[in-house]
Structures are given as structure tokens and as C-alpha cells.
Motif scaffolding. Structure first.
Motif, PDB file in Angstrom:
ATOM      1  N   ARG A 214       2.314  10.377  -8.885  1.00 61.19           N
ATOM      2  CA  ARG A 214       2.682  10.446  -7.274  1.00 61.19           C
ATOM      3  C   ARG A 214       3.929  10.588  -7.110  1.00 61.19           C
ATOM      4  O   ARG A 214       4.224  11.329  -5.956  1.00 61.19           O
ATOM      5  CB  ARG A 214       2.330   8.870  -6.612  1.00 61.19           C
TER       6      ARG A 214
ATOM      7  N   TYR B 155       7.673  -2.422 -10.321  1.00 57.88           N
ATOM      8  CA  TYR B 155       8.460  -2.603  -8.967  1.00 57.88           C
ATOM      9  C   TYR B 155       7.711  -3.359  -7.971  1.00 57.88           C
ATOM     10  O   TYR B 155       8.458  -4.233  -7.277  1.00 57.88           O
ATOM     11  CB  TYR B 155       8.574  -1.326  -8.654  1.00 57.88           C
TER      12      TYR B 155
ATOM     13  N   GLU C 173       0.865  -1.398  -0.156  1.00 60.48           N
ATOM     14  CA  GLU C 173       0.045   0.110  -0.017  1.00 60.48           C
ATOM     15  C   GLU C 173       0.839   1.286   0.067  1.00 60.48           C
ATOM     16  O   GLU C 173       0.746   2.211  -0.800  1.00 60.48           O
ATOM     17  CB  GLU C 173      -0.892   0.089   1.255  1.00 60.48           C
TER      18      GLU C 173
ATOM     19  N   PRO D  49       1.735   5.950 -10.809  1.00 61.99           N
ATOM     20  CA  PRO D  49       3.157   5.908 -10.276  1.00 61.99           C
ATOM     21  C   PRO D  49       3.921   7.165 -10.483  1.00 61.99           C
ATOM     22  O   PRO D  49       4.374   8.060  -9.835  1.00 61.99           O
ATOM     23  CB  PRO D  49       3.833   4.734 -10.754  1.00 61.99           C
TER      24      PRO D  49
ATOM     25  N   VAL E 135      12.272   2.868  -4.548  1.00 62.88           N
ATOM     26  CA  VAL E 135      10.881   2.707  -5.391  1.00 62.88           C
ATOM     27  C   VAL E 135      10.965   3.618  -6.558  1.00 62.88           C
ATOM     28  O   VAL E 135      10.783   3.096  -7.768  1.00 62.88           O
ATOM     29  CB  VAL E 135       9.708   3.234  -4.636  1.00 62.88           C
TER      30      VAL E 135
ATOM     31  N   ILE F 231      -3.741  -3.965  -9.415  1.00 62.00           N
ATOM     32  CA  ILE F 231      -3.343  -2.727  -9.318  1.00 62.00           C
ATOM     33  C   ILE F 231      -3.889  -1.833 -10.460  1.00 62.00           C
ATOM     34  O   ILE F 231      -4.166  -1.982 -11.541  1.00 62.00           O
ATOM     35  CB  ILE F 231      -1.657  -2.803 -10.168  1.00 62.00           C
TER      36      ILE F 231
ATOM     37  N   MET G 179       3.960   1.692  -0.952  1.00 55.93           N
ATOM     38  CA  MET G 179       4.901   1.475  -2.171  1.00 55.93           C
ATOM     39  C   MET G 179       4.022   2.101  -3.253  1.00 55.93           C
ATOM     40  O   MET G 179       4.380   3.159  -3.625  1.00 55.93           O
ATOM     41  CB  MET G 179       5.138   0.210  -2.859  1.00 55.93           C
TER      42      MET G 179
ATOM     43  N   LEU H  99       1.487   4.257  -2.514  1.00 53.76           N
ATOM     44  CA  LEU H  99       1.271   5.734  -2.395  1.00 53.76           C
ATOM     45  C   LEU H  99       2.315   6.625  -2.561  1.00 53.76           C
ATOM     46  O   LEU H  99       2.520   7.719  -2.717  1.00 53.76           O
ATOM     47  CB  LEU H  99       0.730   5.874  -0.792  1.00 53.76           C
ATOM     48  N   VAL H 100       3.727   5.893  -2.475  1.00 57.98           N
ATOM     49  CA  VAL H 100       4.683   7.030  -2.699  1.00 57.98           C
ATOM     50  C   VAL H 100       5.389   6.788  -4.167  1.00 57.98           C
ATOM     51  O   VAL H 100       6.416   7.144  -4.411  1.00 57.98           O
ATOM     52  CB  VAL H 100       5.943   6.439  -1.898  1.00 57.98           C
ATOM     53  N   GLY H 101       4.427   6.186  -4.829  1.00 57.40           N
ATOM     54  CA  GLY H 101       4.732   6.170  -6.442  1.00 57.40           C
ATOM     55  C   GLY H 101       5.495   5.047  -7.021  1.00 57.40           C
ATOM     56  O   GLY H 101       6.153   5.165  -7.949  1.00 57.40           O
ATOM     57  N   ALA H 102       5.592   3.927  -6.516  1.00 54.27           N
ATOM     58  CA  ALA H 102       6.213   2.791  -6.886  1.00 54.27           C
ATOM     59  C   ALA H 102       5.650   2.422  -8.184  1.00 54.27           C
ATOM     60  O   ALA H 102       4.315   2.305  -8.201  1.00 54.27           O
ATOM     61  CB  ALA H 102       6.218   1.574  -5.890  1.00 54.27           C
ATOM     62  N   SER H 103       6.304   2.064  -9.132  1.00 54.47           N
ATOM     63  CA  SER H 103       5.908   1.471 -10.402  1.00 54.47           C
ATOM     64  C   SER H 103       5.074   0.255 -10.200  1.00 54.47           C
ATOM     65  O   SER H 103       5.289  -0.424  -9.252  1.00 54.47           O
ATOM     66  CB  SER H 103       6.543   1.328 -11.429  1.00 54.47           C
ATOM     67  N   ASN H 104       4.101  -0.287 -10.883  1.00 60.99           N
ATOM     68  CA  ASN H 104       3.381  -1.541 -10.825  1.00 60.99           C
ATOM     69  C   ASN H 104       4.279  -2.805 -11.065  1.00 60.99           C
ATOM     70  O   ASN H 104       4.342  -3.496 -10.072  1.00 60.99           O
ATOM     71  CB  ASN H 104       2.360  -1.591 -12.099  1.00 60.99           C
TER      72      ASN H 104
END
Ligand SMILES: Nc1ncnc2c1ncn2[C@@H]1O[C@H](COP(=O)(O)OP(=O)(O)OP(=O)(O)O)[C@@H](O)[C@H]1O
Ligand SMILES: [Mg+2]
Lengths: 311, 226
Positions: B78, A221, A210, B75, B106, A311, A212, A214-219
Motif C-alpha cells: 500500500r 506500527y 482503518e 503495508p 506511518v 490484522i 492507518m 489503508l495508507v500502509g502502516a505496518s502491523n
């Protein structure tokens, strides 16, 4: 890119380690699956080789009457050569036939004496016929039976290989069916268990996933660690399964195969076959086991990701 | 530039969380959103980083309508925004340092870059001594500062902070505010939701008051009055 890859790689590995006994069970099931597939594959392969071997020995021998002259025999030969199914016809003269008969029975004094007492050559000439395809022997044999030169022919020898081949074919079919059934059943079990292990990892990492997001991890990743985890299960299992099946096949090949679980038809042939099989096909066997292990892992991961990582 | 255009959010039909909100926030602005508990502050911010989507209306971020934002572009969107969540969302099994580094990992930054930026930002928020402590081993205020560090570590263009001083004593609060002002001075848009009256009054910046999901007041040099 490389940083991301190595990070997901590492966290995939960590996830596997953290799964502990579950990871061991998962690897165990995949190992058994790969082992069974390998051993079943060897069985099918061995029987197929045996069949080819037998088939290559198959021919129709036409024994011609002793009264027939060489010219007449050669006429029959050229007639048979005209059959579309026939690949080649070998002419064996009366003298050659006798010589090879003598050589074949060189240990048998009674026969040797009988021949020399006879004074003349008791054998007729023979024609060895080879077809393009083993299925065609029956048709060729029928044609000869119905031919105009049937009267000059003493014996058409074809029947003796037929039973062997038919039995072998039957056995191979049932082998293949069994190999397929066992392989698929165990693969499905392995996939289900691996799928479940990965699902449990995902469950344990819910919060991390969750955050990850919210802080912008790519799918990718987010997904990759779980894909790696599946691949690791499969790879480790293959690394265990390869020596396991090697030693198993070696034991079967060198020892007594009667207690073996393998449905082998001709144990002596199979034994000598298997003793060379693994080494001769090592590259192929090892790469296909690694590939299969990874495939099982990837399928499990992808299923788990699609079902639980929306996702 | 951020625009809210007739935005409504209805979680459950009996009471909407946001109703017909129209709002425009320029680049490099420092905006404080105030309102009673349950007024809809967090909901308003969540629309910005697309954790929630409006039931009606549009939210524009640099001309992109977030209502139409595809999941696969989420992503990227964000990563332009640093977020301090009201509940921090720190990972309990990672140290404060790892939690901060996480936001950079990330984003695919190199290890050297991550280490440098992490140390730097933790030093700025005054946590360099606690870098190897787990969230469970530090105070609420320290967790909050770690959350702020994580939001800032990627040097975002927009900082969204939901109660970033809720657990801090007045002195720490003032320090955090100075930090936010400095970040704003360097060019980051800061959007802040808070209950802290004293702080809002001292800031002398734009204040948007929300009451039961509607904008009650929007003043360029506002005070906290609900
Ligand atoms: N996920 C949700 N599902 C249903 N209702 C929600 C959800 N999130 C918020 N709400 C409701 O929407 C309204 C606004 O909530 P919001 O969290 O935006 O308030 P807030 O102003 O941030 O309050 P606080 O100051 O306590 O953080 C509240 O009535 C809340 O109960
Ligand atoms: Mg809130």
C-alpha cells in the motif's frame, strides 16, 4: 525505526491520558495487585527465613551417662559418625558441659550454689549431632534408640524442635497457598480491567486504525501504541506500589502487628526481619515489581490486540 | 504495470459489482475510469490497494498477484500507492497538516522530512493557509484537496484517485486536473475514477467506461459517454 518507536510510544501515552478516570482505575487495580503480591511475598519469605533459622538450630543431643569414660564416649561418637545421614558429631566433654551450664545460669544464684555444694560434676558428656538434612533427624534418633550403646545413653533430645518445625511448615504451606490464591486472583482481575481499558482505546481509534491500514502502516506500527499503553499502566502501578508496600511493611515492622492482615507466626521475629527485609532486598523487590507490572500490562495488551485488532 | 485478469467481484449473489474485467495499465499511464453510480469504479480501484479481493480472477501489480498477497506484505504494497478515497477518510481530530503528516509518520519518515514534505504538498494543493484547521472547519473541496495531499506526500509510483474532484468548483477542478497531469508527467501512474464529463473530455487521455460491472469501452483518447 527510532522515529516509529517514539511515535507509537507517544500515541500510547496519549491514549492512556485520554482514558482519564478509566486509566486511574486501571492503574489502581494493578497497584493493589502488585502491593498484595509484594506483601504476601514478604510473608512467605519471612516465614521461610524463620524456618531456616529454626532448622539451623536443630540437632540431636545425646547425653551420655556420667559413668562413661571419655574413650567410651568417643567410641559412641565414631559409631554415630558412621550413619550415612550424619554430617557431624561434636563431642562436649563433662567439663565443657558444666562450664556452659554455669555460664547459662550465671544469674541464678541458687543453681550456682547448688553446683558448688555438690562438689563433683553432675553432668555427663554430650554429643551434638547434625544431619545433612532436617528430615533425617527422626531416622537418626530411631537408630540411636535401637543401637547397641542405648544403655549408655541417658537421654536423646530430639522431640523438642519437631513440633515447632511441623507447625512452621504447616503455616508456610497455608501462607503459600494464600499468597498464590490472592496473587492469581488479583492478577486475573487486573488483567481483565486493563484488557478492557485497552479495548476501549481501540474502539475510540477504530477509524484511525482503518486509515492507518489503508495508507500502509505496518502491523506493528498499529499494534505498538496499545502495547505501550498496557506497559505504561503496569509501570505506573509498580512505581506507586513500591513505596506503598515499603511504608506498609515498615509500619508492620515498627508498630503493633496484631491488627495486621498478615498471617505472621512469630511477630517479634517477623518485625525485626521486615525492618531489614525491604532495604536488604530493595533491588530485587523493585525490579520484580516493575517486571510484574509490565508483565500484567503486556499480557492485557496482547490479549486485547489478538482479540480486537485482527490484522 | 497493472493487469486485471478475468476479475469478478460479487458482494451479493443477485448483482455482481464487477464481471470478467480484463485490463492492462502501463507504467506512467494516465487512466480515467468512468461509469454511472454503482457501476463498479470504486470496487475496481479497491482491488488495486487490496482493500477488496477479487471473487474470481487475478490482479497483478508489478508481477505480484495481489490475490496471493500475504497480509503481512499488505503495508509494503500500500505504501507504493497513494490513494484518494471517495469519502476522503480524513481524521476529524487531526488538523489538515497532521492528517497529511500521518501518512508519512506511518511510513517511518523523520520529523524534519515530514514537516518539509507536508508544507510543500499543502502549498501545492493550495492549503498552506489551512494547515492548522480541522477537517470539520473547512469546505468539502478543501477536505478533498487535503486527501489528495495525503495521497501524494509519500511520492507514490501509482496514484489512485476516487472522485478527487467531486466537491470542487470548475476552476478548482481544473487546477486539480493540472496537478494530476503534472504528477503524471513526472512519472507517476494516475488512475482516476470520476463522473465529471467536462473534465474527462478535456483531458484527452485514456478513458475506460464501466457499465454494470463490465468494461463497455476502452479508448486511448476517450470521451465521457455513458
Ligand atoms: N462493501 C460492499 N458490500 C456490498 N455491496 C457493495 C459493497 N461495496 C460496493 N457494493 C456494491 O457494488 C456495486 C459497485 O459499487 P462501487 O462502489 O464500486 O460503485 P461506483 O462505481 O464506485 O459508484 P459511485 O460512482 O456511486 O461511487 C454497487 O452495486 C454497490 O452497491
Ligand atoms: Mg465509487
Amino acid at each position: 525505526m527510532f522515529a516509529k518507536l517514539s511515535r507509537t510510544f507517544k500515541s500510547g501515552w496519549k491514549n492512556l491520558i485520554r482514558n482519564g478516570s478509566l486509566a486511574i482505575a486501571t492503574i489502581g487495580v494493578i497497584t493493589i495487585t502488585l502491593f498484595i503480591i509484594n506483601v504476601q511475598g514478604a510473608t512467605v519469605f519471612a516465614n521461610n527465613t524463620l524456618l531456616k533459622e529454626v532448622e539451623s538450630r536443630v540437632n540431636i543431643s545425646v547425653y551420655v551417662n556420667t559413668e562413661m569414660s571419655e574413650a567410651e564416649t568417643l567410641k559412641i561418637k565414631s559409631e554415630i559418625e558412621r550413619y550415612p545421614e550424619v554430617k557431624s558429631v561434636e563431642y562436649i566433654s563433662r567439663e565443657d558441659a558444666l562450664a556452659s551450664f554455669k555460664e547459662l545460669n550465671s544469674d541464678n544464684e541458687t543453681i550456682q550454689r547448688a553446683i558448688s555444694e555438690l562438689g563433683e560434676n553432675p553432668l555427663g558428656a554430650a554429643l551434638n549431632i547434625r544431619a545433612y538434612n532436617p528430615d533425617q533427624y527422626q531416622a537418626i534418633s530411631k537408630k540411636i534408640e535401637a543401637s547397641s550403646f542405648r544403655e549408655s545413653v541417658l537421654e536423646v533430645n530430639y522431640q523438642k524442635y519437631r513440633g515447632v518445625i511441623e507447625n512452621l511448615n504447616k503455616e508456610i504451606k497455608s501462607n503459600q497457598r494464600m499468597a498464590l490464591t490472592l496473587g492469581i486472583t488479583f492478577s486475573v482481575i487486573a488483567i481483565l480491567i486493563t484488557f478492557n481499558s485497552i479495548r476501549i482505546t481501540m474502539y475510540a481509534h477504530q477509524k484511525e486504525i482503518e486509515i492507518m491500514r489503508l495508507v500502509g502502516a505496518s502491523n506493528n506500527y498499529i499494534r505498538l501504541p496499545f502495547l505501550w499503553e498496557g506497559i505504561f499502566y503496569g509501570l505506573i502501578a509498580a512505581i506507586i506500589a513500591i513505596p506503598l508496600s515499603y511504608f506498609y511493611l515498615k509500619i508492620v515492622a515498627t508498630g503493633d502487628a496484631s491488627g495486621s492482615v498478615l498471617p505472621f507466626s512469630n511477630s517479634r521475629f517477623i518485625q525485626s526481619f521486615l525492618s531489614g527485609y525491604f532495604v536488604e532486598n530493595a533491588l530485587w523487590i523493585i525490579s520484580s515489581q516493575l517486571f510484574l507490572g509490565v508483565l500484567l500490562g503486556v499480557i492485557s495488551s496482547v490479549l486485547a490486540i489478538r482479540k480486537y485488532l485482527k490484522i | 504495470m497493472i493487469i486485471y485478469e478475468n476479475v469478478s467481484k460479487i458482494y451479493s449473489s443477485d448483482s455482481p459489482a464487477l464481471m470478467d474485467v480484463n485490463l492492462r495499465i502501463e507504467e506512467r499511464e494516465f487512466v480515467t475510469i468512468v461509469g454511472a453510480s454503482g457501476a463498479g469504479k470504486s470496487t475496481l480501484l479497491k482491488m488495486l490497494y487490496a482493500e477488496e479481493r477479487p471473487t474470481r480472477g487475478n490482479v497483478y501489480f508489478h508481477r505480484n498477484n495481489l490475490v496471493n498477497l500475504k497480509n503481512r506484505h499488505l503495508p509494503q504494497h500500500r505504501r507504493q500507492i497513494g490513494t484518494v478515497f471517495q469519502d476522503f477518510k480524513l481524521l476529524p481530530k487531526k488538523t489538515l497538516g497532521e492528517n497529511v503528516a500521518f501518512a508519512m509518520e506511518v511510513a517511518g519518515k523523520s520529523n524534519a522530512e515530514i514537516q518539509k514534505a507536508t508544507n510543500q504538498i499543502l502549498d501545492i494543493v493550495g492549503l498552506s493557509q489551512k494547515i492548522d484547521k480541522y477537517p470539520g472547519e473547512v469546505s468539502g473541496g478543501e477536505q478533498q484537496r487535503a486527501a489528495l495531499a495525503r495521497a501524494l506526500v509519500n511520492k507514490p509510483k501509482v496514484l489512485v484517485a476516487d472522485e478527487p474532484t467531486g466537491n470542487l468548483d470548475p476552476i478548482s477542478t481544473w487546477e486539480i486536473m493540472q496537478l494530476l497531469l503534472k504528477i503524471n508527467e513526472f512519472g507517476t501512474t494516475v488512475i482516476l475514477a470520476t463522473h465529471n464529463k467536462g473534465m474527462v473530455d478535456k483531458l484527452q487521455r485514456r478513458v475506460i467506461s464501466i457499465n454494470k460491472g463490465r468494461i463497455a469501452r476502452d479508448e486511448a483518447m476517450g470521451k465521457y459517454c455513458i
